[in-house]
Design an enzyme around this catalytic site. Sequence first.
Site, short mmCIF file in Angstrom:
data_model
loop_
_atom_site.label_atom_id
_atom_site.label_comp_id
_atom_site.label_asym_id
_atom_site.label_seq_id
_atom_site.Cartn_x
_atom_site.Cartn_y
_atom_site.Cartn_z
N GLY A 29 41.08 35.13 44.51
CA GLY A 29 41.66 34.75 45.80
C GLY A 29 40.86 33.65 46.45
O GLY A 29 40.25 32.82 45.77
N GLU A 30 40.87 33.62 47.78
CA GLU A 30 40.16 32.65 48.63
C GLU A 30 40.46 31.19 48.28
O GLU A 30 39.70 30.29 48.60
CB GLU A 30 38.65 32.91 48.64
CG GLU A 30 37.90 32.66 47.35
CD GLU A 30 36.44 33.13 47.39
OE1 GLU A 30 35.55 32.40 46.91
OE2 GLU A 30 36.19 34.25 47.91
#
EC number: 2.4.2.21
Length: 338
Positions: free
Chosen positions: A305-306
Site C-alpha cells: 500500500g501507501e
Amino acid sequence: MTSKFELTALDALKDKVADLPQVDNAAADAARARQDSLTKPPGALGRLEELAIFMAGWQAVETPVINKAQALIFAGNHGVCAQGVNPFPQEVTVQMVANFEAGGAAINQLCQANGADLSVIALNLDNPTRDFTVHPAMSAEETLSAINAGAAAVDLDADILILGEMGIGNSTVAAALAHAVFGGTALDWVGRGTGSDDEGVKRKVDVVERAVALHGDANGLEILSTLGGREQAAICGAVLAARAARIPVLLDGYICTAATAPLFAVDPSLLDHCLVGHRSVEPGHQKLLFAMNKTPVLDFDMRLGEGSGAALALGILRSALACHNGMATFAEAGVSDA
C-alpha cells in the site's frame, strides 16, 4: 496551483460526467504513428508503446512529458475496526503518517528514486468513521468534505498524479466497496490485509457480508458514504480533479483501486484516465482489475500500500516516454524501414 474542482452533492457527479475532458484521439493517433516510425519493429516495445500513447491522449500532445510528478497519500481511520478486523491498533495509522513525514517509509524512497513530489494528508485521524456494520460510515456532508479535500490537494502543474493510502482496517473497507459495486460473495474480495490469520479472514468476511447487506440500497457515491472511509473519498476527489485538469493518474494496489469503485459505479468512463500501477497479491485485486478492465503496469508480488506500487510504476512510465520522445525515426537515422 491547486485544483478548484468541487462536488456539492453526492448525486451531482452523474451530471458532470459529460462535461469532463475526454481522451484526445488525434494526439493518441499521432503518438501511435510516431511509435510505428521509430527505429524498431512495430510493437517491439510492447506495453511501453501503449503507455506512451495513453499519456499522449490524455496530455493531448504527440510527445508527452513528465516534468512534475505528484504523489498524494491520504490517511484515515475506520470505525469498523471495532469489529476486530485488524491485527494492528489504529494508532499505527498516526505513527505511519509520522514515518512518511520523516522520510522513513518505502514510499519516500520510491518517490525519491523515481522523481515524484510526495505529500501526506491525514484526514481527521482522531475521529474514525462510524462502524459500517451498524451505521453508514460517513454522512453525505462528511463524504463530500473528504472528496473535496482530495480534489483540493491536486497540483494543476503536475503531469502525472500518483495516489496511495494509509489506514488500519482499510483492506476490509476495500473488500466492502468492491463487493457492493461488483457483487459476488464477500469471500471473493477479502484477503489477509496487513497479516490477518485464518480466523481474522473469517471475521472480515462476516463483517463485509453484514455491512453490504445492511447498506444494499446504496448506489453510486452513496456506496462511498455508507461503506468507505475518508481516505477512499479523498482518492475519489483527487481522481475527479485530475480528470478535470487532464492529468493522468497512477492508482496503487487493491485498496486504492477499490476506493475508485464507487466512481466506476457512477460511470466507468470516470476512470479512463487512470492506470493501475501494480497488481497486489491481495486476491480481490485480480478480480477487481478484471471487473474494471484494467491491466496493471507491474506485477511484483507487492502488498504494502501507501502508493508504493504506483510510485515504482512511475519509473516504467518515464522509461516509456524516454523511448517515445528520444528514439530516432527511421528517416532521422537513415535506416531502411522496408
